[in-house]
Design an enzyme around this catalytic site. Structure first.
Site: not given
Length: 602
Positions: A405-409
Site C-alpha cells: 500500500d502507501s509504504t511503497y511511496k
C-alpha cells in the site's frame, strides 16, 4: 490467499489440458514416427504443470519473466478489478479516510469483484472430490494388502529358475518375489520398492512353461519400465485434477499405451516364432474377469476385450526393432520437452511460490507482543543495528508477503528522484483538477507534502513518468518483495500484485538509510526529509503508514520506519491483517508507537 490458490489451480489445469490435446495431436500426426514405447512415455509430459507449480522459481531470479507472462495473460491485477481511471472519475465512491494528528493516513478502496465465499466453495468442492478419490485409494490399498496376505510362495524349482532367467533377459536388477493366490484370475505386478508378481492359483498347471515365460517377461518388463511409478504419478494427477474430463480420458489412453509399450519390450526379446505364442498367451486372458479395485496401483498382462484386440493387432504387425524410428521418437520427444520448457512461465506466472520470504537470519529474538495487538492478527519486526539483532513478534506472519500500500511511496519517490523525473529542489506537481474525497489532495503538491498527505495521484504521476521498464528494473535491483508490477502501473501497490513482508521492509529500510541501495545520497536524503515525523529527546522518528482497503473495508495496516539516536538506529515494521475488524495504518502506528515507547527507543 484463497483466490490466488483457485486461480493457480485453474491455470495449471488449463495447462494440463493443453498438454493432453497437444500430445494427442502429436501421437496422431506422428504415429508412424514414434516407437511404441515413446507413444506411452510421451504422456509423462502432462505431469509437468503440477511439478512447475511447486518449483522454487524465486531461487533462480526468474520473477521478471514470470511477471511479464502474468501481465500478458491478465493485463493487470490477478486478484482485483480496479482501475485508476475509474477511481479518478468518481473517487468518492471508494473513500476511506484516516487521520492521526499531523500525519495523514489516507487510503482509497479497491473493489474485488469475486467474493471470498465463491473461492471458499470452489476449494471445498475440490477437496471433497480429492477426499473421495483418496478414500478409494485407501480401500484399494487395503484390498492389495489382503491380496498379499493370501498369496503363498510357489514351491517349484523350475519356476524359480525360469524367473531368474527372465529377470536376466529383461535386465532387471531388483529382486522380484513370485507368489500365487486364489483371489486372482490373471497375473498382476505390485510394489515399487518391494515388487511382487502375483499369479492365479495353479498357474503352473494351466500354463505351459513357454506361456509362463511370456507372462513373467511381461510383468518383469512392467517393473523394468517403472510402470507402477508412472501409475502412482498419474493417480496423483487424477486426484488433483479430478474435475477435468480430459485427465480421465487421457488415463484410459495411457493404460492402453502402457500395455502396448510393455508388449513391444517383450517382443524385442523374442524371435519371430515367439511373437505368435506371446499373442496366444495374451488371448488366454481375454475372457478373464477384470479386477478393477486395484486400479492405478498394479499392472498386468490382461485387459478389456478392446484392449486385447488392439494388442493382438499390434503384435501381428510387429516387424522387429526399428533403430531409425527410435531416433525420430527421441527428436520429437526433445522438441516437446523444449516446448514444455518454453511454456513453463505460463503456469508459473501464478504458481510461483513467492508469497513467503524465507528469512535465514540467525540473530533473531522471538518476542511475545500479543498484548499490544488486542487480538488483531499482526507482526512486528525491529532491527537493532548496533547489536545486529532482530526482535520479531509472530515469525510466520513477519515472513508473509502482503501488499505494501502507501509504504511503497518511499521507493516510488526515490526512483523518481534517481531517474530525474523530479529533483530535491524541484518536485512540485500540479493538481489534476479532479475532486478527491480528501481536501488535502485537491491542490498542488511537492514530494514532502505528498508523502505527508499520502497523495495517490502524485505518486501515480511519478510512476507514469518513470515508466514500467525503469520501475521494474529498480524494484528488481533493490529486491523489493516479489517485485511484481503486473497489477497495472497505477494500482500494483494497492492490494494488487506487488507484495512484501515485514522483515523485507526492515531490511530495505536499513539498506536505504545507510545508502546501500546504490542511489544518489542527495536523493536518499530528500526521501528521509519527506518521511521525517518528529524529534523527541534527541531521537528522530522517520516513518510511513499504509492502509489497504478492499470493498470499503480496511484489511491491511502498515507502519514502517526507523528511529535515529546519537549512537544507534532502530528499524521497524508493523503490519496488521484482518478480514473481520478494521485495521489500517493509523492503528498500526499507534501499536508501534507503544512498543517503541515501552522499549525506550522513542
Amino acid at each position: 490467499m484463497m483466490d490466488t490458490f483457485v486461480l493457480r489451480l485453474l491455470l495449471s489445469a488449463i495447462t494440463v489440458s493443453f498438454f493432453i490435446l497437444l500430445i494427442s495431436l502429436i501421437k496422431k500426426f506422428f504415429a508412424k514416427h514414434l516407437s511404441q514405447q515413446m507413444h506411452y512415455k510421451i504422456w509423462l509430459f502432462i505431469a509437468a504443470p503440477p511439478l512447475i507449480s511447486f518449483f522454487p522459481w524465486s531461487s533462480f531470479r526468474l520473477q521478471e519473466l514470470l511477471h511479464y507472462f502474468k501481465s500478458l495473460l491478465f493485463g493487470g491485477s490477478t486478484h482485483t478489478d480496479q482501475s485508476a481511471t475509474a477511481n479518478q472519475k468518481n473517487p468518492s465512491d471508494f473513500v476511506q479516510a484516516h487521520e492521526t494528528s499531523a500525519w495523514h493516513d489516507f487510503a482509497l478502496s479497491v473493489n474485488k469483484t469475486a467474493p471470498d465465499l465463491f473461492f471458499k466453495m470452489a476449494v471445498a468442492v475440490w477437496l471433497v472430490g480429492m477426499v473421495f478419490l483418496i478414500v478409494l485409494a485407501i480401500y484399494a490399498s487395503c484390498r492389495i494388502h489382503k491380496l498379499k496376505k493370501s498369496a503363498t510362495e510357489m514351491q517349484d524349482r523350475q519356476i524359480d529358475e525360469l524367473l531368474k532367467s527372465c529377470t536376466l533377459a529383461v535386465g532387471l536388477k531388483k529382486k522380484v518375489r513370485l507368489r500365487e493366490t486364489p483371489l486372482l484370475a490373471s497375473p498382476i505386478t505390485l510394489g515399487i520398492f518391494k515388487p511382487y508378481i502375483l499369479l492365479p492359483a495353479k498357474t503352473d498347471k494351466s500354463f505351459s512353461q513357454n506361456e509362463l515365460k511370456y507372462v513373467l517377461l511381461h510383468e518383469l518388463c512392467h517393473q523394468k519400465n517403472k510402470d507402477l511409478l508412472v501409475n502412482y504419478i498419474m493417480w496423483l494427477l487424477q486426484t488433483i485434477y479430478w474435475f477435468n474430463p480430459l485427465v480421465w480420458h487421457s488415463l484410459k489412453k495411457i493404460h492402453s499405451d502402457r500395455e502396448l509399450a510393455c508388449d513391444a519390450s517383450v517382443l524385442e526379446l523374442l524371435d519371430e516364432n515367439g511373437y505368435t505364442e506371446y499373442g496366444q498367451t495374451i488371448i488366454h486372458f481375454a475372457m478373464k474377469k477384470q479386477v478393477r479395485t486395484y486400479g492405478q496401483f498394479s499392472t498386468g498382462i490382461s485387459g478389456t476385450k478392446q484392449q486385447i484386440k488392439q494388442r493382438i493387432l499390434y503384435i501381428a504387425k510387429y516387424s522387429g526393432k526399428a533403430g531409425f524410428s527410435k531416433w525420430k521418437s527421441k527428436a520429437i520427444c526433445t522438441a516437446l520437452a523444449l516446448l514444455v520448457l518454453c511454456l513453463t512461465p505460463l503456469t508459473a506466472a501464478i504458481a510461483s511460490p513467492n508469497d513467503v520470504y524465507h528469512f535465514k537470519g540467525e540473530n533473531v529474538v522471538d518476542e511475545d507482543m500479543a498484548s499490544y495487538f488486542s487480538g488483531s492478527d499482526g507482526s512486528f519486526v525491529l532491527y537493532d543495528s548496533a547489536k545486529n539483532q532482530y526482535h520479531v513478534y509472530n515469525r510466520p506472519m513477519s515472513e508473509y508477503r502482503v501488499s505494501p500500500d502507501s509504504t511503497y511511496k518511499i521507493y516510488s519517490g526515490l526512483i523518481a528522484l534517481e531517474e530525474n523525473v523530479i529533483s530535491p529542489a524541484k518536485s512540485e506537481r500540479n493538481w489534476n483538477g479532479i475532486n478527491y474525497p480528501f481536501k488535502a489532495w485537491n491542490k498542488n503538491h511537492h514530494l514532502a507534502s505528498a508523502m505527508h498527505d499520502s497523495v495517490n495521484w502524485y505518486f501515480q504521476n511519478l510512476d507514469q513518468e518513470t515508466g514500467t521498464a525503469k520501475l521494474q528494473d529498480h524494484f528488481h535491483r533493490i529486491q523489493y518483495g516479489n517485485e511484481d508490477l503486473s497489477g497495472g502501473l497505477d494500482t500494483y501497490w494497492m492490494e494488487s500484485s506487488l507484495k512484501i513482508s515485514p522483515i523485507e521492509q526492515v531490511q530495505l529500510l536499513h539498506a536505504f538509510e545507510e545508502n546501500k541501495l546504490g542511489f544518489d545520497q542527495r536523493n536518499t536524503d530528500a526521501i528521509k526529509d519527506a518521511i521525517f515525523i518528529n524529534e523527541h529527546e534527541q531521537r528522530k522518528l522517520y516513518g510511513k503508514t499504509g492502509t489497504g482497503t478492499v470493498n470499503g473495508k480496511d484489511v491491511n495496516g502498515w507502519f514502517i520506519g526507523f528511529v535515529k539516536t546519537a549512537d544507534n538506529t532502530y528499524y521497524f515494521a508493523l503490519n496488521l491483517q484482518s478480514k473481520k475488524e478494521e485495521v489500517n495504518g493509523s492503528k498500526a502506528k499507534q501499536i508501534a508507537s507503544r512498543i517503541l515507547q515501552d522499549k525506550h527507543i522513542y
